[in-house]
Scaffold this motif. Structure first.
Motif, PDB file in Angstrom:
ATOM      1  N   ARG A  13     -16.016  21.235 -47.299  1.00 32.42           N
ATOM      2  CA  ARG A  13     -16.855  21.694 -46.183  1.00 32.42           C
ATOM      3  C   ARG A  13     -16.103  22.610 -45.211  1.00 32.42           C
ATOM      4  O   ARG A  13     -16.586  22.876 -44.120  1.00 32.42           O
ATOM      5  N   ARG A  14     -14.903  23.014 -45.611  1.00 37.85           N
ATOM      6  CA  ARG A  14     -14.058  23.868 -44.754  1.00 37.85           C
ATOM      7  C   ARG A  14     -13.911  23.301 -43.343  1.00 37.85           C
ATOM      8  O   ARG A  14     -14.135  23.964 -42.336  1.00 37.85           O
ATOM      9  N   ILE A  15     -13.517  22.029 -43.296  1.00 35.79           N
ATOM     10  CA  ILE A  15     -13.372  21.334 -42.009  1.00 35.79           C
ATOM     11  C   ILE A  15     -11.937  21.484 -41.515  1.00 35.79           C
ATOM     12  O   ILE A  15     -10.987  21.292 -42.283  1.00 35.79           O
ATOM     13  N   GLU A  16     -11.805  21.807 -40.237  1.00 36.22           N
ATOM     14  CA  GLU A  16     -10.463  22.063 -39.697  1.00 36.22           C
ATOM     15  C   GLU A  16      -9.926  20.928 -38.850  1.00 36.22           C
ATOM     16  O   GLU A  16      -8.751  20.918 -38.490  1.00 36.22           O
ATOM     17  N   HIS A  17     -10.823  19.967 -38.472  1.00 35.54           N
ATOM     18  CA  HIS A  17     -10.384  18.899 -37.575  1.00 35.54           C
ATOM     19  C   HIS A  17     -10.846  17.550 -38.128  1.00 35.54           C
ATOM     20  O   HIS A  17     -12.041  17.376 -38.394  1.00 35.54           O
ATOM     21  N   VAL A  18      -9.898  16.640 -38.297  1.00 35.39           N
ATOM     22  CA  VAL A  18     -10.197  15.331 -38.902  1.00 35.39           C
ATOM     23  C   VAL A  18      -9.590  14.236 -38.034  1.00 35.39           C
ATOM     24  O   VAL A  18      -8.409  14.299 -37.692  1.00 35.39           O
ATOM     25  N   GLN A  19     -10.414  13.234 -37.679  1.00 38.34           N
ATOM     26  CA  GLN A  19      -9.811  12.081 -36.997  1.00 38.34           C
ATOM     27  C   GLN A  19      -9.916  10.840 -37.877  1.00 38.34           C
ATOM     28  O   GLN A  19     -10.804  10.731 -38.719  1.00 38.34           O
ATOM     29  N   ILE A  20      -8.956   9.929 -37.706  1.00 41.67           N
ATOM     30  CA  ILE A  20      -9.056   8.615 -38.351  1.00 41.67           C
ATOM     31  C   ILE A  20      -9.090   7.597 -37.225  1.00 41.67           C
ATOM     32  O   ILE A  20      -8.348   7.711 -36.250  1.00 41.67           O
ATOM     33  N   CYS A  21      -9.941   6.577 -37.370  1.00 39.30           N
ATOM     34  CA  CYS A  21     -10.011   5.550 -36.330  1.00 39.30           C
ATOM     35  C   CYS A  21     -10.371   4.209 -36.949  1.00 39.30           C
ATOM     36  O   CYS A  21     -10.675   4.126 -38.132  1.00 39.30           O
ATOM     37  N   GLY A  22     -10.324   3.147 -36.119  1.00 39.72           N
ATOM     38  CA  GLY A  22     -10.543   1.790 -36.618  1.00 39.72           C
ATOM     39  C   GLY A  22      -9.205   1.138 -36.922  1.00 39.72           C
ATOM     40  O   GLY A  22      -8.180   1.825 -37.052  1.00 39.72           O
ATOM     41  N   GLY A  23      -9.210  -0.171 -37.035  1.00 34.65           N
ATOM     42  CA  GLY A  23      -7.974  -0.948 -37.159  1.00 34.65           C
ATOM     43  C   GLY A  23      -7.012  -0.466 -38.231  1.00 34.65           C
ATOM     44  O   GLY A  23      -5.792  -0.446 -38.025  1.00 34.65           O
ATOM     45  N   VAL A  24      -7.541  -0.048 -39.395  1.00 34.22           N
ATOM     46  CA  VAL A  24      -6.669   0.365 -40.501  1.00 34.22           C
ATOM     47  C   VAL A  24      -5.951   1.687 -40.186  1.00 34.22           C
ATOM     48  O   VAL A  24      -4.918   1.998 -40.772  1.00 34.22           O
ATOM     49  N   ALA A  25      -6.479   2.444 -39.218  1.00 30.18           N
ATOM     50  CA  ALA A  25      -5.806   3.688 -38.810  1.00 30.18           C
ATOM     51  C   ALA A  25      -4.476   3.394 -38.111  1.00 30.18           C
ATOM     52  O   ALA A  25      -3.685   4.309 -37.861  1.00 30.18           O
ATOM     53  N   ALA A  26      -4.221   2.115 -37.819  1.00 27.13           N
ATOM     54  CA  ALA A  26      -2.902   1.730 -37.270  1.00 27.13           C
ATOM     55  C   ALA A  26      -1.851   1.704 -38.383  1.00 27.13           C
ATOM     56  O   ALA A  26      -0.654   1.618 -38.111  1.00 27.13           O
ATOM     57  N   ASN A  27      -2.304   1.777 -39.627  1.00 35.72           N
ATOM     58  CA  ASN A  27      -1.388   1.655 -40.771  1.00 35.72           C
ATOM     59  C   ASN A  27      -0.419   2.845 -40.877  1.00 35.72           C
ATOM     60  O   ASN A  27      -0.846   4.006 -40.953  1.00 35.72           O
ATOM     61  N   GLY A  28       0.855   2.529 -40.922  1.00 37.40           N
ATOM     62  CA  GLY A  28       1.892   3.562 -40.925  1.00 37.40           C
ATOM     63  C   GLY A  28       1.783   4.508 -42.112  1.00 37.40           C
ATOM     64  O   GLY A  28       1.904   5.731 -41.966  1.00 37.40           O
ATOM     65  N   ALA A  29       1.528   3.949 -43.307  1.00 33.37           N
ATOM     66  CA  ALA A  29       1.460   4.784 -44.513  1.00 33.37           C
ATOM     67  C   ALA A  29       0.250   5.706 -44.472  1.00 33.37           C
ATOM     68  O   ALA A  29       0.320   6.878 -44.860  1.00 33.37           O
ATOM     69  N   LEU A  30      -0.883   5.191 -43.976  1.00 25.46           N
ATOM     70  CA  LEU A  30      -2.094   6.019 -43.887  1.00 25.46           C
ATOM     71  C   LEU A  30      -1.894   7.142 -42.867  1.00 25.46           C
ATOM     72  O   LEU A  30      -2.264   8.298 -43.117  1.00 25.46           O
ATOM     73  N   ARG A  31      -1.301   6.798 -41.741  1.00 22.36           N
ATOM     74  CA  ARG A  31      -1.061   7.821 -40.704  1.00 22.36           C
ATOM     75  C   ARG A  31      -0.180   8.937 -41.265  1.00 22.36           C
ATOM     76  O   ARG A  31      -0.451  10.128 -41.080  1.00 22.36           O
TER      77      ARG A  31
END
Ligand code: KG4
Ligand code: ZN
Length: 341
Positions: free
Chosen positions: A262-280
């Motif tokens: 979709r040619r998206i330039e901005h992405v956020q991650i949120c919710g408890g699992v977004a605290a995960n070091g490997a995912l970040r």
């Protein structure tokens, strides 16, 4: 505008006071981890009782830390959906009582709208529209955020949420509850290529997720090889790192594919699992490679808190939303598709 946020949808009792949707004056969270740990998961009735014990002290503490009086508050925002009904009702009843005695406006907040709003407390927040990956204990969704409160869901989990995959995996490995943070910590010393787990996805051709197959793969691994005896040993670290990598891999792959598509330039991650070091780390690296900007709240604003509810409430108050005193809790209300919430 000073907004008091109240959150009690699961096992955190939280109150926060936020000025103009940006400046956090107080952000108090009472965790119930000790209450539920021995059961390996949240026990709804115990959660409700703990909320009743904590809600007034947490509220008092928020007012004390912010150094404001109840009469200084301009609006009261409360999570009324989704979550455990008994837990939601404690925060909701408290908010309604406060609104009644103070005469201040009350506004309802969908918990996921709260998660999506946490990033607006940061100096560097995503413009609209942007893509969001919401990963919590109850949800795994890819949504386009077109404006505050206006979202379009593109993909969701078909079975377990990412947080559930962490929690159930941790339970299977005897690591206690909640499991995500423990797996995250143990995985730091582990080799993520040690064990090959099947890819945790619904199918290549949808934006939906599926984590139940991965959970079964871990179950089979444990059946065949046993649970490593030493929790702090290398084997356990390798197992956690490999299991975690399988979850992170599919979250990042689907998100980056959609961003490209979709040619998206901005992405956020949120919710408890977004605290995960490997995912970040993996999402940040994907953004750098593919040319999209990644926004992630600090870890304490990824897990449940009331500051995010106050921000979402502030946006809703600005948009003219008001809740009546007969506002009810909705335990399984989905994030509405293409709707203003
Ligand atoms: O957003 P949240 O606090 O509550 C819900 O809305 O469900 O998310 C809780 C989930 C739990 O499943 C917990 O294990 C997971 O977030 N979690 C983590 C980490 N910290 C919390 N998962 C992976 N790594 C973490 N560091
Ligand atoms: Zn949450």
């Amino acid at each position: 505008m000073l907004v008091l946020g109240i959150e009690s949808s699961c096992d955190e009792t939280a109150a926060a006071i936020v000025r103009d949707g940006r400046e956090v004056l107080a952000d108090i969270v009472a965790s119930q981890n000790d209450v539920h740990a021995r059961y390996g998961g949240v026990v709804p009735e115990l959660a409700s009782r703990a909320h009743i014990l904590h809600v007034v002290p947490v509220l008092d503490e928020a007012l004390r830390v912010a150094n404001v009086r109840l009469s200084d508050i301009d609006g009261i925002a409360v999570t009324n959906a989704p979550g455990l009904v008994g837990a939601l009702l404690v925060g909701l009843q408290t908010a309604k009582s406060l609104a009644w005695v103070t005469g201040k406006p009350l506004v309802d907040v969908h918990h996921l709208q709260g998660h999506l709003s946490a990033i607006y407390l940061e100096p560097h927040a995503p413009p609209m529209p942007h893509l969001a990956l919401i990963v919590s204990g109850g949800h795994t969704s890819l949504v386009m955020v077109n404006n505050h409160g206006s979202v379009e869901e593109i993909g969701a989990t078909r079975d377990d949420a990412a947080g559930e995959a962490f929690d159930k995996g941790a339970k299977l490995l005897g690591l206690g509850y909640p499991g995500g943070a423990v797996i995250d910590r143990l995985a730091r010393r582990g080799n993520s290529a040690a064990i090959k787990f099947s890819k945790s996805m619904a199918s290549k051709h949808t934006w939906d997720f599926s984590f139940s197959g991965l959970k079964t793969a871990l179950l089979h691994h444990v059946r065949d090889h046993g649970v490593p005896e030493d929790i702090d040993g290398q084997q356990m670290a390798d197992l956690c790192a490999s299991y975690q990598a399988a979850i992170v891999e599919v979250l990042v792959r689907k998100t980056r594919t959609l961003a490209r598509w979709r040619r998206i330039e901005h992405v956020q991650i949120c919710g408890g699992v977004a605290a995960n070091g490997a995912l970040r780390a993996a999402m940040t690296a994907a953004g750098e490679e593919d040319g999209f900007e990644v926004y992630i709240p600090p870890s304490n604003r990824c897990t449940d808190n009331a500051a995010m509810i106050a921000v979402a409430g502030y946006q809703r108050l600005l948009a003219g939303h008001r809740a009546a005193l007969d506002l009810n809790a909705h335990p399984s209300s989905p994030l509405p598709k293409a709707a203003t919430i």
